[in-house]
Scaffold this active site. Sequence first.
Site, short mmCIF file in Angstrom:
data_model
loop_
_atom_site.label_atom_id
_atom_site.label_comp_id
_atom_site.label_asym_id
_atom_site.label_seq_id
_atom_site.Cartn_x
_atom_site.Cartn_y
_atom_site.Cartn_z
N ASN A 157 35.91 35.67 42.27
CA ASN A 157 36.32 35.00 43.52
C ASN A 157 35.16 34.37 44.29
O ASN A 157 35.30 33.28 44.84
CB ASN A 157 37.13 35.96 44.40
CG ASN A 157 36.34 37.15 44.85
OD1 ASN A 157 35.53 37.69 44.10
ND2 ASN A 157 36.55 37.57 46.06
N GLY A 233 35.32 44.33 41.59
CA GLY A 233 36.49 43.81 40.90
C GLY A 233 37.72 44.57 41.31
O GLY A 233 37.77 45.18 42.40
N THR A 235 40.91 47.31 41.47
CA THR A 235 40.98 48.77 41.53
C THR A 235 41.35 49.38 40.18
O THR A 235 40.81 50.43 39.79
CB THR A 235 41.99 49.17 42.63
OG1 THR A 235 41.41 48.77 43.89
CG2 THR A 235 42.26 50.66 42.66
N THR A 237 40.62 48.20 37.23
CA THR A 237 39.41 48.16 36.41
C THR A 237 38.42 49.24 36.87
O THR A 237 37.77 49.89 36.04
CB THR A 237 38.73 46.77 36.49
OG1 THR A 237 39.71 45.77 36.36
CG2 THR A 237 37.69 46.60 35.41
N GLU A 469 27.06 49.62 49.92
CA GLU A 469 25.85 48.83 49.68
C GLU A 469 25.52 48.09 50.97
O GLU A 469 26.29 48.08 51.92
CB GLU A 469 26.06 47.89 48.49
CG GLU A 469 26.26 48.67 47.18
CD GLU A 469 26.15 47.82 45.92
OE1 GLU A 469 25.32 46.90 45.87
OE2 GLU A 469 26.91 48.09 44.97
P1 NAD Z 1 38.59 42.41 37.42
O1 NAD Z 1 38.55 43.86 37.70
O2 NAD Z 1 39.64 41.91 36.53
O3 NAD Z 1 37.21 41.90 36.78
C1 NAD Z 1 35.96 42.08 37.43
C2 NAD Z 1 34.86 42.10 36.39
O4 NAD Z 1 35.03 43.25 35.57
C3 NAD Z 1 34.89 40.92 35.43
O5 NAD Z 1 33.56 40.56 35.11
C4 NAD Z 1 35.60 41.49 34.21
O6 NAD Z 1 35.28 40.83 33.02
C5 NAD Z 1 35.07 42.90 34.20
N1 NAD Z 1 35.91 43.89 33.51
C6 NAD Z 1 37.25 43.85 33.31
N2 NAD Z 1 37.64 44.95 32.63
C7 NAD Z 1 36.52 45.69 32.41
C8 NAD Z 1 36.29 46.93 31.76
N3 NAD Z 1 37.27 47.65 31.21
N4 NAD Z 1 35.02 47.41 31.71
C9 NAD Z 1 34.02 46.70 32.29
N5 NAD Z 1 34.17 45.53 32.90
C10 NAD Z 1 35.43 45.02 32.97
O7 NAD Z 1 38.63 41.71 38.84
P2 NAD Z 1 38.77 40.16 39.14
O8 NAD Z 1 40.18 39.78 38.86
O9 NAD Z 1 37.66 39.42 38.50
O10 NAD Z 1 38.48 40.13 40.71
C11 NAD Z 1 39.47 40.29 41.67
C12 NAD Z 1 39.41 41.68 42.27
O11 NAD Z 1 38.12 41.95 42.78
C13 NAD Z 1 40.36 41.85 43.44
O12 NAD Z 1 41.02 43.07 43.34
C14 NAD Z 1 39.43 41.85 44.65
O13 NAD Z 1 39.91 42.53 45.77
C15 NAD Z 1 38.23 42.52 44.07
N6 NAD Z 1 37.04 42.24 44.87
C16 NAD Z 1 36.51 43.23 45.64
C17 NAD Z 1 35.40 42.97 46.43
C18 NAD Z 1 34.80 44.04 47.31
O14 NAD Z 1 33.71 43.82 47.82
N7 NAD Z 1 35.45 45.16 47.52
C19 NAD Z 1 34.82 41.70 46.42
C20 NAD Z 1 35.40 40.72 45.61
C21 NAD Z 1 36.50 41.00 44.83
#
Ligand code: NAD
Length: 488
Positions: A157, A233, A235, A237, A469
Amino acid sequence: MASTSNSLKALDNFINNEHIQPTAGKYFDTFEPSRGRPHAQIPDSTKADVELAYQAASKAFPGWSKTSRAERAKILYRIADLIESRLDEFAQAESKDQGKPVELARTVDIPRAAHNFRFFAGRILHSVEEAGDLAGIGFNYTQRMPIGVVGLISPWNLPLYLLTWKIAPCIACGNTAVCKPSEFTSLTAYLLCSVLKEAGLPAGVVNMVFGTGMGAGQAIVEHPRIPVISFTGGTVTGAKIIANSAQHFKKLSLELGGKNANIVFADCDFEQALTTSLRSSFANQGEICLCGSRIFVERPIYEKFLERLVQGAKNLKVGDPTKKETNLGALVSKEHWEKVLSYVELGKQEGGKIECGGQKPTDLPDDFKDGYFLEPTIISGLTPSCRVMREEIFGPVVTIYAFDTEDEVIALTNDSEYGLSCSVWTENGRRARRVAQSIEAGYVWVNTWMARDLRMPFGGMKKSGLGREGGDHSLDFYSELKTICLAD
Ligand code: NAD
């Protein structure tokens, strides 16, 4: 860049300051969301590529961890300057890859990425550890020790912004890194590699492995010699990362999803609350973890607020992300766009009223007809138990709900498995303090939204994350804190 059998340009991994092709030679397409067509190819990296990156990072660690803070800071400052000197190139790449308006990337994402490096360069130079004398026992002091090779995994994002939020403190603390950006948005991470090299970062300190979560991501998480993982990423994941790293007792920082409340009391500064609510609902197409997707408005101003919010949402321009006047670009991928649309349908099934939006704009220029656009959408009439009011949608879709009392809105806000952030709008200072104190969220804004001070802790409660962080919290996370006692 390598070329593959496909006519599209292919990115390479960046290991030991060299661009190298993935060992298995496999790539997949990455799409330009605003046009709905592929624009580059991404290495489909495997365990073997992660191992190469780990070896490079491990070899670089003894040297890098012993460089002075001043030397590390000098390189971080240079990285910040170089990102800024290529601002337009980075902003255009971020927009093309992610779908967001170029103007947003130019004014928020990329400047913030540069700021991350500058902030942690300064922080590492000026931070001191603890020390204390205890008569009869001795003099104690703490030392932040670099840990080793750290795994950094980021989402799509705010691609460069969130990746650099990890890289900067990680290397400022003397660690080396194996990074994996999201498979949907690898372009600015790729551009960053050349900046790191040009800034004089020694080979192997930062290694970039591109690919999927199940491939490269999981290989980083399961690597037995990578003791620390910083992940941002979803929740679901995050839970997998906890499970997959458990046997190695890894140190984890997890920044996860949210379903943030935006609470508007009748005594608020109406215009300010309204303008900022439009931003907190729809900025970056609603694809910011901090977006306020549940709007609660105190009943006396509910109708007026809803009317003006709908009017404001209808005035937002959706379309060509390169145009300065565009407010919302495209959603990141076809799959995500379909998921967000499915929540609009669910909202209808659950009895909601679509006050505005809910579909793809019909007036898109020909070039953008296949893009993943969605009008800003406001849904009223749902009850708090509905899925649309409880699950993270992560798109330009918000719900709005009238409340009657302070206690009621606090209970509604906290009735969520998430606890990332919240905005409270009121001109009553005592109420602001009371409500802020009662809300279960890592960050509460009063009369503002997304005002970030990097010195402050950042992170979520409940299923929105583990750990904090920001400022010294980042330095603590990316260090092993040791206490040394010199006996009297
Ligand atoms: P995602 O969890 O699908 O992917 C995030 C990253 O993790 C990607 O690089 C992906 O390739 C990797 N990944 C996926 N499965 C994995 C696994 N089993 N092991 C290791 N790595 C893995 O998330 P997304 O769709 O890319 O992002 C959207 C989500 O991120 C939303 O839920 C959003 O709220 C969250 N987010 C949170 C914050 C925060 O600061 N709390 C900030 C930005 C986004």
